[in-house]
Write a protein that holds these residues in place. Structure first.
Motif, PDB file in Angstrom:
ATOM      1  N   ALA A  46     -72.661  55.181  35.019  1.00 23.26           N
ATOM      2  CA  ALA A  46     -73.161  54.126  34.133  1.00 23.26           C
ATOM      3  C   ALA A  46     -72.720  52.723  34.547  1.00 23.26           C
ATOM      4  O   ALA A  46     -73.261  51.736  34.043  1.00 23.26           O
ATOM      5  CB  ALA A  46     -72.691  54.398  32.707  1.00 23.26           C
ATOM      6  N   GLY A  47     -71.736  52.630  35.426  1.00 23.04           N
ATOM      7  CA  GLY A  47     -71.216  51.317  35.791  1.00 23.04           C
ATOM      8  C   GLY A  47     -70.297  50.716  34.748  1.00 23.04           C
ATOM      9  O   GLY A  47     -70.266  49.493  34.577  1.00 23.04           O
ATOM     10  N   TRP A  48     -69.546  51.578  34.044  1.00 29.07           N
ATOM     11  CA  TRP A  48     -68.597  51.094  33.041  1.00 29.07           C
ATOM     12  C   TRP A  48     -67.263  50.769  33.710  1.00 29.07           C
ATOM     13  O   TRP A  48     -66.703  51.600  34.440  1.00 29.07           O
ATOM     14  CB  TRP A  48     -68.356  52.152  31.968  1.00 29.07           C
ATOM     15  N   ASP A  49     -66.725  49.615  33.447  1.00 25.49           N
ATOM     16  CA  ASP A  49     -65.424  49.218  33.985  1.00 25.49           C
ATOM     17  C   ASP A  49     -64.327  49.694  33.034  1.00 25.49           C
ATOM     18  O   ASP A  49     -63.651  48.911  32.376  1.00 25.49           O
ATOM     19  CB  ASP A  49     -65.393  47.694  34.155  1.00 25.49           C
ATOM     20  N   VAL A  50     -64.153  51.019  32.963  1.00 23.77           N
ATOM     21  CA  VAL A  50     -63.145  51.657  32.114  1.00 23.77           C
ATOM     22  C   VAL A  50     -62.475  52.753  32.930  1.00 23.77           C
ATOM     23  O   VAL A  50     -63.139  53.466  33.686  1.00 23.77           O
ATOM     24  CB  VAL A  50     -63.765  52.230  30.820  1.00 23.77           C
ATOM     25  N   GLN A  56     -77.882  54.586  23.026  1.00 25.79           N
ATOM     26  CA  GLN A  56     -79.194  54.314  23.599  1.00 25.79           C
ATOM     27  C   GLN A  56     -79.911  55.612  23.937  1.00 25.79           C
ATOM     28  O   GLN A  56     -79.321  56.525  24.515  1.00 25.79           O
ATOM     29  CB  GLN A  56     -79.064  53.452  24.850  1.00 25.79           C
ATOM     30  N   SER A  57     -81.180  55.698  23.581  1.00 24.66           N
ATOM     31  CA  SER A  57     -81.930  56.953  23.750  1.00 24.66           C
ATOM     32  C   SER A  57     -82.044  57.377  25.205  1.00 24.66           C
ATOM     33  O   SER A  57     -82.206  58.566  25.505  1.00 24.66           O
ATOM     34  CB  SER A  57     -83.321  56.820  23.133  1.00 24.66           C
ATOM     35  N   ASP A  58     -81.971  56.405  26.129  1.00 25.17           N
ATOM     36  CA  ASP A  58     -82.041  56.730  27.551  1.00 25.17           C
ATOM     37  C   ASP A  58     -80.706  56.468  28.248  1.00 25.17           C
ATOM     38  O   ASP A  58     -80.640  56.348  29.470  1.00 25.17           O
ATOM     39  CB  ASP A  58     -83.143  55.910  28.223  1.00 25.17           C
ATOM     40  N   GLY A  59     -79.622  56.382  27.468  1.00 22.34           N
ATOM     41  CA  GLY A  59     -78.312  56.058  28.014  1.00 22.34           C
ATOM     42  C   GLY A  59     -77.595  57.253  28.604  1.00 22.34           C
ATOM     43  O   GLY A  59     -78.011  58.406  28.448  1.00 22.34           O
ATOM     44  N   PRO A  60     -76.480  57.017  29.276  1.00 14.56           N
ATOM     45  CA  PRO A  60     -75.739  58.083  29.945  1.00 14.56           C
ATOM     46  C   PRO A  60     -75.129  59.110  28.997  1.00 14.56           C
ATOM     47  O   PRO A  60     -74.980  60.276  29.368  1.00 14.56           O
ATOM     48  CB  PRO A  60     -74.646  57.337  30.722  1.00 14.56           C
ATOM     49  N   VAL A  61     -74.780  58.695  27.772  1.00 10.08           N
ATOM     50  CA  VAL A  61     -74.189  59.655  26.831  1.00 10.08           C
ATOM     51  C   VAL A  61     -75.247  60.650  26.362  1.00 10.08           C
ATOM     52  O   VAL A  61     -75.007  61.859  26.316  1.00 10.08           O
ATOM     53  CB  VAL A  61     -73.545  58.919  25.642  1.00 10.08           C
ATOM     54  N   VAL A  62     -76.430  60.141  26.030  1.00 13.46           N
ATOM     55  CA  VAL A  62     -77.517  61.034  25.615  1.00 13.46           C
ATOM     56  C   VAL A  62     -77.892  61.975  26.750  1.00 13.46           C
ATOM     57  O   VAL A  62     -78.136  63.168  26.541  1.00 13.46           O
ATOM     58  CB  VAL A  62     -78.746  60.223  25.155  1.00 13.46           C
ATOM     59  N   ARG A  63     -77.931  61.455  27.972  1.00 12.47           N
ATOM     60  CA  ARG A  63     -78.259  62.314  29.112  1.00 12.47           C
ATOM     61  C   ARG A  63     -77.226  63.408  29.302  1.00 12.47           C
ATOM     62  O   ARG A  63     -77.542  64.516  29.743  1.00 12.47           O
ATOM     63  CB  ARG A  63     -78.388  61.480  30.385  1.00 12.47           C
ATOM     64  N   LEU A  81     -76.480  66.469  19.735  1.00 10.22           N
ATOM     65  CA  LEU A  81     -75.023  66.410  19.729  1.00 10.22           C
ATOM     66  C   LEU A  81     -74.528  64.975  19.598  1.00 10.22           C
ATOM     67  O   LEU A  81     -73.486  64.728  18.988  1.00 10.22           O
ATOM     68  CB  LEU A  81     -74.460  67.051  20.999  1.00 10.22           C
ATOM     69  N   LEU A  82     -75.282  64.017  20.133  1.00  9.83           N
ATOM     70  CA  LEU A  82     -74.907  62.614  19.947  1.00  9.83           C
ATOM     71  C   LEU A  82     -74.928  62.247  18.472  1.00  9.83           C
ATOM     72  O   LEU A  82     -74.033  61.551  17.981  1.00  9.83           O
ATOM     73  CB  LEU A  82     -75.852  61.698  20.721  1.00  9.83           C
ATOM     74  N   GLN A  83     -75.936  62.709  17.753  1.00  9.55           N
ATOM     75  CA  GLN A  83     -76.005  62.427  16.316  1.00  9.55           C
ATOM     76  C   GLN A  83     -74.798  63.012  15.601  1.00  9.55           C
ATOM     77  O   GLN A  83     -74.209  62.368  14.721  1.00  9.55           O
ATOM     78  CB  GLN A  83     -77.296  62.998  15.734  1.00  9.55           C
ATOM     79  N   GLU A  84     -74.397  64.225  15.991  1.00  6.23           N
ATOM     80  CA  GLU A  84     -73.222  64.843  15.386  1.00  6.23           C
ATOM     81  C   GLU A  84     -71.954  64.100  15.779  1.00  6.23           C
ATOM     82  O   GLU A  84     -71.038  63.908  14.972  1.00  6.23           O
ATOM     83  CB  GLU A  84     -73.136  66.304  15.823  1.00  6.23           C
TER      84      GLU A  84
END
Length: 286
Positions: A114-118, A192-199, A205-208
């Motif tokens: 995702a390119g997250w600086d974490v 985001q519906s097309d984001g890395p977490v949803v993927r 499960l994201l909703q939960e």
């Protein structure tokens, strides 16, 4: 893994067969403690036991074993108490038992994509960007967070926290290193519906993951809290704060995210003031 989850002993039969549960002593899991309780800070193990007194704070295996062998301080599911120090090790132990990697390795995979600086463990070429921490107010660090931070030693010692060993080590609860933009980007892409977490986990499960699982008085924070499976819900925002006053959130209502990091360790008044200012600005635009 389904949104319903299930008792830890059912999911991780390997440890059941050995008479133990990863993440807690047998007496904790015996009553059917669930992953939901672990993730929502209601598992009853908000602090490392006294047996962790002599352990190195980066001895992940030793700290996980200390949790396995300890008894709960409250019946699992009965009490909300942020597992500020033990959270990552409880999850790491469960992941290890399932052969699913570790919190740092899984974060690295997602962050790289995702390119997250974490970072849980700063790469060598990133060390030059890490700021030295210092306390804004005098006083012994041990007095700041109470008994939840008694063991292992060093988790509130700035000499430890400013060391290369800590910065490149892994303590998957309080050991996250991140830039403000990295936090803001990760929170923005969380839902985001097309984001890395949803993927990675799917929309159900994201909703939960982001739904309230436990609410009421948090005995560590000493205020009413709504916990999801890892985040707080505050005024409708999905948020978490760092021990020294940093914080990040995503606001579904105003559709923005914010990351705030500071090297001056103190309370959360600064980030709270920023929240009010941003909300006022965005509300005026509507």
């Amino acid at each position: 893994m389904t949104p319903e989850f299930g008792p830890v002993r059912e999911l991780f039969g390997e440890l059941v067969d050995s008479g133990r549960e990863i993440g807690a002593g047998l007496s904790i899991w015996k009553g059917g403690t669930t992953l939901r309780q672990v993730l929502s800070h209601t598992a009853g193990q908000p602090a490392f036991p006294e047996s962790a007194r002599g352990l190195d704070l980066l001895d992940a295996g030793g700290l996980i074993r200390a949790l396995e062998e300890s008894a709960p301080i409250a019946e699992p599911g009965s009490t909300i108490c942020e597992h500020a120090l033990t959270y990552g090790h409880l999850i790491d132990g469960a992941l290890a038992a399932a052969g699913a990697g570790t919190v740092p390795s899984l974060l690295r995979e997602t962050a790289d994509e995702a390119g997250w600086d974490v970072h849980f463990g700063v790469p060598t070429d990133g060390l030059v960007r890490v700021a030295d921490l210092e306390y804004l107010d005098p006083g012994p660090p041990s007095a700041r967070k109470g008994p939840a931070f008694a063991y292992p030693a060093g988790t509130l010692d700035v000499d430890v926290l400013n060391s290369t060993r800590w910065r490149q080590g892994s303590f998957p609860a309080i050991g996250l290193h991140a830039s403000a933009s990295g936090l803001a980007k990760s929170y923005w892409e969380l839902t985001q519906s097309d984001g890395p977490v949803v993927r990675a986990i799917g929309p159900e499960l994201l909703q939960e993951y982001t739904a309230v699982q436990a609410s009421g008085l948090d005995h560590y924070l000493q205020r009413d809290v709504e916990w999801t499976l890892g985040f707080q819900i505050d005024e409708g925002d999905i948020t978490m704060g760092g021990l020294g006053g940093s914080g990040a959130w995503y606001s579904p209502g105003l559709d923005y995210s914010l990351g705030y990091v500071t090297r001056g360790l103190g309370d959360h008044e600064r980030v709270t003031d920023l929240w009010h200012a941003v909300v006022a600005c965005l509300s005026d635009e509507r």
